[in-house]
Every structure is written in structure tokens, then in C-alpha cells.
Scaffold this active site. Structure first.
Site, PDB file in Angstrom:
ATOM      1  N   LYS A 131       0.927   4.159  -2.898  1.00  0.00           N
ATOM      2  CA  LYS A 131       0.630   5.574  -2.628  1.00  0.00           C
ATOM      3  C   LYS A 131       1.840   6.452  -2.953  1.00  0.00           C
ATOM      4  CE  LYS A 131      -3.679   5.827  -1.330  1.00  0.00           C
ATOM      5  NZ  LYS A 131      -4.645   6.671  -2.036  1.00  0.00           N
ATOM      6  N   TYR A 154       0.839  -1.198   0.000  1.00  0.00           N
ATOM      7  CA  TYR A 154       0.000   0.000   0.000  1.00  0.00           C
ATOM      8  C   TYR A 154       0.878   1.252   0.000  1.00  0.00           C
ATOM      9  CZ  TYR A 154      -2.792   3.774   2.018  1.00  0.00           C
ATOM     10  OH  TYR A 154      -3.388   4.983   2.259  1.00  0.00           O
TER      11      TYR A 154
END
Length: 173
Positions: free
Chosen positions: A162, A158
Site C-alpha cells: 500500500k 500489505y
């Protein structure tokens, strides 16, 4: 809230608009007079959010069914928005995938899912809406995570996705 800029009547598409952050974005733009358009798969919660916004601000927002994991859904939502409003002034790429991915057990499927939701979808939404955004002198707001620069334990995939979104944002600015 003090209004330092005028976005009255601007059409703002908020992906993942039925979530907590999406709701906050929708409420904020409505307080400044913009028309929030919630793009999400959760119609029931979106209707509740839009009713609350209308009661608080008098602004009538809208909903478009949008499953960011489906190309057909994205295409259909953009066609619907174009016919409803003829323009999008602001795109808030808020939809996000977020789940634990310990590096020892992370899979290609998890990586693909996080990369797709957090980077690929925003990229191609920007691409699809670029002509409308340019014609209305609009803008894009990509939502990241304040913890990305330091990394999030057990959420490495993740965090990487991002970080890629942040790099894309800087490259397009």
C-alpha cells in the site's frame, strides 16, 4: 448530502465494488448523480448493491465481471465497458489483497500476491484507461490504508504494498 460538485452522468468504475468499501464508494458516487459500475467477481452481491442504490437514489448502476488477479478478466472487462459506455470518467482502484504476513513466515508467493493486487493491477488499469480518462478530463482515485504510514503489525507485506501504491499515486499526480 450537499452537492458541491457535479458528477451527474459520469461513469465511475469501482474495482472490488462488491466489498464493504466498494459499496460505500458506489453509494456515494450515485448520491452525486454518477453511474457506479461495480467491477468484481461477486455478481450476486453487486446486483443487491445496485438495486439498493437504484431504490435510494434513482441512479441505475451497472456491473462488469472483473477478477483483478486475471489479465484475461481485466482485458474482457475493459472491452465490455468500452462497448457499453464509450468512456470511463473516474477509476476507483478499490480492490485490495489483505492478509496476515508475519515476517518470519512470509513467502515470495504472498509478497507477489499482495504486490500484484495492491500495486500492479492499479498501475495497469490506469495505463489501460488513461486515454479514456484524459479524453473525459477524468480522474483516478487509488484507495490505500490510513494505517500504512505507521505500519500494521503482522501485515508488513500489505503495508509495504500500500505504501508503494501511495508513492505511485503521488508520482502520477
Amino acid at each position: 448530502m450537499r452537492n458541491n460538485f457535479d458528477i451527474t452522468g459520469k461513469v465511475v468504475l469501482i474495482t472490488g465494488g462488491s466489498g464493504l468499501m466498494g459499496r460505500a464508494h458506489a453509494e456515494a458516487v450515485a448520491e452525486f448523480g454518477a453511474i457506479p459500475v461495480i467491477g468484481d467477481i461477486d455478481l450476486e452481491f453487486a446486483v443487491e448493491i445496485l438495486e439498493d442504490i437504484h431504490d435510494k437514489t434513482g441512479v441505475k448502476g451497472d456491473f462488469v465481471e472483473l477478477d483483478v488477479t486475471s489479465t484475461d478478466s481485466i482485458t474482457g472487462a475493459l472491452q465490455k465497458l468500452t462497448s457499453m459506455y464509450k468512456r470511463i470518467d473516474v477509476l476507483i482502484n478499490n480492490a485490495s489483497g489483505f492478509f496476515s504476513t508475519p515476517i518470519e513466515t512470509a513467502t515470495r508467493e504472498q509478497w507477489s500476491s499482495l504486490l500484484d493486487t495492491n500495486v500492479t493491477v492499479p498501475l495497469f488499469l490506469i495505463q489501460a484507461l488513461k486515454p479514456m480518462l484524459e479524453s473525459s478530463n477524468g480522474c483516478v482515485i487509488n484507495i490505500s490504508d490510513s494505517e500504512v504510514s505507521s505500519g500494521i503489525p503482522q501485515y508488513s507485506l500489505y503495508s509495504a504494498a500500500k505504501a508503494a501504491l501511495e508513492s505511485l499515486t503521488k508520482s502520477l499526480a
